[in-house]
Design a protein around this motif. Structure first.
Motif, mmCIF file in Angstrom:
data_model
loop_
_atom_site.group_PDB
_atom_site.id
_atom_site.type_symbol
_atom_site.label_atom_id
_atom_site.label_comp_id
_atom_site.label_asym_id
_atom_site.label_seq_id
_atom_site.Cartn_x
_atom_site.Cartn_y
_atom_site.Cartn_z
ATOM 1 N N SER A 211 -65.901 -62.936 -44.857
ATOM 2 C CA SER A 211 -67.012 -62.336 -44.115
ATOM 3 C C SER A 211 -67.809 -63.426 -43.421
ATOM 4 O O SER A 211 -67.997 -64.508 -43.974
ATOM 5 C CB SER A 211 -67.949 -61.579 -45.062
ATOM 6 O OG SER A 211 -67.286 -60.523 -45.694
ATOM 7 N N GLU A 212 -68.296 -63.141 -42.226
ATOM 8 C CA GLU A 212 -69.063 -64.139 -41.481
ATOM 9 C C GLU A 212 -70.560 -63.859 -41.482
ATOM 10 O O GLU A 212 -71.336 -64.673 -40.988
ATOM 11 C CB GLU A 212 -68.547 -64.199 -40.036
ATOM 12 C CG GLU A 212 -67.099 -64.676 -39.949
ATOM 13 C CD GLU A 212 -66.609 -64.820 -38.527
ATOM 14 O OE1 GLU A 212 -67.394 -64.503 -37.600
ATOM 15 O OE2 GLU A 212 -65.451 -65.238 -38.333
ATOM 16 N N GLU A 213 -70.998 -62.728 -42.026
ATOM 17 C CA GLU A 213 -72.417 -62.426 -42.067
ATOM 18 C C GLU A 213 -73.130 -63.386 -43.014
ATOM 19 O O GLU A 213 -72.670 -63.622 -44.130
ATOM 20 C CB GLU A 213 -72.656 -60.982 -42.519
ATOM 21 C CG GLU A 213 -72.091 -59.931 -41.585
ATOM 22 C CD GLU A 213 -70.643 -59.615 -41.877
ATOM 23 O OE1 GLU A 213 -70.019 -60.342 -42.682
ATOM 24 O OE2 GLU A 213 -70.121 -58.643 -41.306
ATOM 25 N N PRO A 214 -74.270 -63.937 -42.608
ATOM 26 C CA PRO A 214 -74.916 -64.991 -43.401
ATOM 27 C C PRO A 214 -75.521 -64.516 -44.709
ATOM 28 O O PRO A 214 -75.799 -65.338 -45.584
ATOM 29 C CB PRO A 214 -75.999 -65.530 -42.453
ATOM 30 C CG PRO A 214 -76.274 -64.399 -41.515
ATOM 31 C CD PRO A 214 -74.967 -63.699 -41.327
ATOM 32 N N ASP A 215 -75.752 -63.220 -44.883
ATOM 33 C CA ASP A 215 -76.396 -62.732 -46.102
ATOM 34 C C ASP A 215 -75.395 -62.304 -47.165
ATOM 35 O O ASP A 215 -75.769 -61.734 -48.182
ATOM 36 C CB ASP A 215 -77.345 -61.574 -45.779
ATOM 37 C CG ASP A 215 -76.635 -60.385 -45.148
ATOM 38 O OD1 ASP A 215 -75.525 -60.572 -44.599
ATOM 39 O OD2 ASP A 215 -77.183 -59.272 -45.203
ATOM 40 N N THR A 216 -74.109 -62.587 -46.956
ATOM 41 C CA THR A 216 -73.098 -62.193 -47.932
ATOM 42 C C THR A 216 -72.890 -63.266 -48.985
ATOM 43 O O THR A 216 -73.254 -64.435 -48.797
ATOM 44 C CB THR A 216 -71.751 -61.916 -47.241
ATOM 45 O OG1 THR A 216 -71.316 -63.113 -46.586
ATOM 46 C CG2 THR A 216 -71.875 -60.790 -46.231
ATOM 47 N N ASP A 217 -72.276 -62.864 -50.085
ATOM 48 C CA ASP A 217 -71.953 -63.818 -51.140
ATOM 49 C C ASP A 217 -71.040 -64.931 -50.616
ATOM 50 O O ASP A 217 -71.228 -66.108 -50.933
ATOM 51 C CB ASP A 217 -71.312 -63.106 -52.336
ATOM 52 C CG ASP A 217 -70.140 -62.189 -51.974
ATOM 53 O OD1 ASP A 217 -69.738 -62.147 -50.791
ATOM 54 O OD2 ASP A 217 -69.628 -61.513 -52.886
ATOM 55 N N VAL A 218 -70.094 -64.567 -49.774
ATOM 56 C CA VAL A 218 -69.120 -65.532 -49.267
ATOM 57 C C VAL A 218 -69.797 -66.663 -48.499
ATOM 58 O O VAL A 218 -69.629 -67.848 -48.811
ATOM 59 C CB VAL A 218 -68.082 -64.816 -48.377
ATOM 60 C CG1 VAL A 218 -67.175 -65.835 -47.696
ATOM 61 C CG2 VAL A 218 -67.261 -63.835 -49.196
ATOM 62 N N GLN A 219 -70.570 -66.307 -47.480
ATOM 63 C CA GLN A 219 -71.176 -67.328 -46.629
ATOM 64 C C GLN A 219 -72.272 -68.109 -47.357
ATOM 65 O O GLN A 219 -72.474 -69.301 -47.097
ATOM 66 C CB GLN A 219 -71.736 -66.682 -45.362
ATOM 67 C CG GLN A 219 -70.674 -66.147 -44.426
ATOM 68 C CD GLN A 219 -69.723 -67.232 -43.946
ATOM 69 O OE1 GLN A 219 -70.116 -68.374 -43.722
ATOM 70 N NE2 GLN A 219 -68.455 -66.887 -43.803
#
Length: 247
Positions: A211-219
């Motif tokens: 995922s590229e969204e900044p508020d996700t766990d990944v980023q």
């Protein structure tokens, strides 16, 4: 003195579990109830077609020949001397981000604790394959969070999924509360042949897409923060439910 139950999906002798026990031992009595072998990707499965065996291998350390969810269910109801104040699962030597949550035995053990109405969280270390795991860093983060949860509790029917960057402690930028992202894989099924030419398939590996969204766990983890994702037991899509009911 708080009673803290520890478990994992990597087995009772896994180094991440032992690091977690050492870090949380300063907070209260720690009892380990964990699988006797690796149960990675076991998700929330329960063993229902054979009996389960519990073996005490050391003081306050028990191995069960079952899944992580089995360990929590039996540990809470049959092994521990009383109901625990906290259940912690981990430390997993790899990420549990995005879609990995659905398959993770580490996260499912914390989910089972939450189903039993016990504050619970799962801890994973975002280390690449073959990379040395900085377990003490993740264990220190778990101790901070455990202290807070023991003091304040957790929202109803909610567990925390914690992912810690595999960095030196000085390079951890802080903590952020995040939402679950997506972590999909290409070519995750490997086709192989045995010496007799028979075709087989091996699930694992592949190329991840994040995922590229900044508020996700990944980023959040990729930029150096500890990600704490609150997961709810109610998996209903309430927005979709309202839309469908209004049709």
């Amino acid at each position: 003195m708080p009673l803290i139950m520890l478990t994992n999906d990597d087995g009772v002798n896994a180094p991440g579990l032992l690091a977690l026990a050492e870090a949380l031992g300063v907070l209260g009595r720690v009892v380990i109830v964990a699988p006797d072998r690796d149960n990675s990707a076991a998700s929330h499965s329960l063993t229902m077609r054979r009996p389960l065996h519990v073996k005490e291998i050391a003081v306050d350390t028990y191995a069960i020949d079952g899944t992580p969810a089995d360990c929590v269910m039996i540990g809470v109801n049959k092994v521990l001397p009383s109901r625990p104040d906290l259940v912690v699962s981990g430390i997993n030597p790899g990420p549990n981000l995005g879609d990995d949550i659905n398959y993770s035995g580490t996260v499912s053990a914390a989910r089972e604790g939450t189903l039993l109405a016990i504050p619970s969280f799962a801890v994973s270390l975002v280390a690449a394959n073959g990379e040395e795991c900085r377990y003490p860093v993740a264990a220190a983060q778990a101790r901070i969070l455990a202290t807070e949860v023991l003091e304040r509790g957790l929202p109803a029917n909610t567990l925390f999924n914690v992912n810690v960057p595999n960095r030196p402690a000085a390079e951890i930028l802080g903590r952020r509360y995040t939402r679950q992202g997506r972590r999909l894989y290409d070519n995750a099924i490997q086709e192989t042949f045995d010496p007799w030419g028979r075709r087989h398939y091996w699930i694992g590996g592949g190329t991840p897409h994040w995922s590229e969204e900044p508020d996700t766990d990944v980023q959040t983890v990729l930029v150096g923060y500890v990600s704490i994702t609150p997961l709810h037991l109610d998996m209903t899509n309430h927005w979709a439910l309202r839309e469908l009911q209004n049709d």
